[in-house]
Scaffold this active site. Structure first.
Site: not given
Length: 88
Positions: A18, A36
């Protein structure tokens, strides 16, 4: 301006996917977000110029240096006019 949503599966959580995605999006001038998912995959939305979004989708196929990307599911959506890139 276009928008793509990708869902990336493989070893993509716990490997700075990320944060690396956010950094690359800033470099490419792409807005959107990344998060996520409970199943261990990562979902991201990229909005921007077609070439820049294409580079982000291509990046998603590689991911961060420690990631092991097994599959990328890509869908096109209507742009929302996002102006920043967030990690959710």
């Amino acid at each position: 301006m276009i928008r793509k949503r990708v869902v990336v599966s493989g070893r993509v959580q716990g490997v700075f996917f990320r944060d690396s995605c956010r950094s690359e999006a800033i470099v490419q001038g792409v807005a959107g977000w990344v998060r996520n998912l409970p199943d261990g995959s990562v979902e991201a939305v990229f909005e921007g110029e077609p070439e820049a979004v294409a580079r982000m989708v291509e990046w998603a196929h590689r991911g961060s240096p420690s990631a092991v990307v097994e599959a990328v599911r890509e869908t096109e959506e209507e742009p929302e006019g996002l102006t920043a890139f967030d990690v959710r």
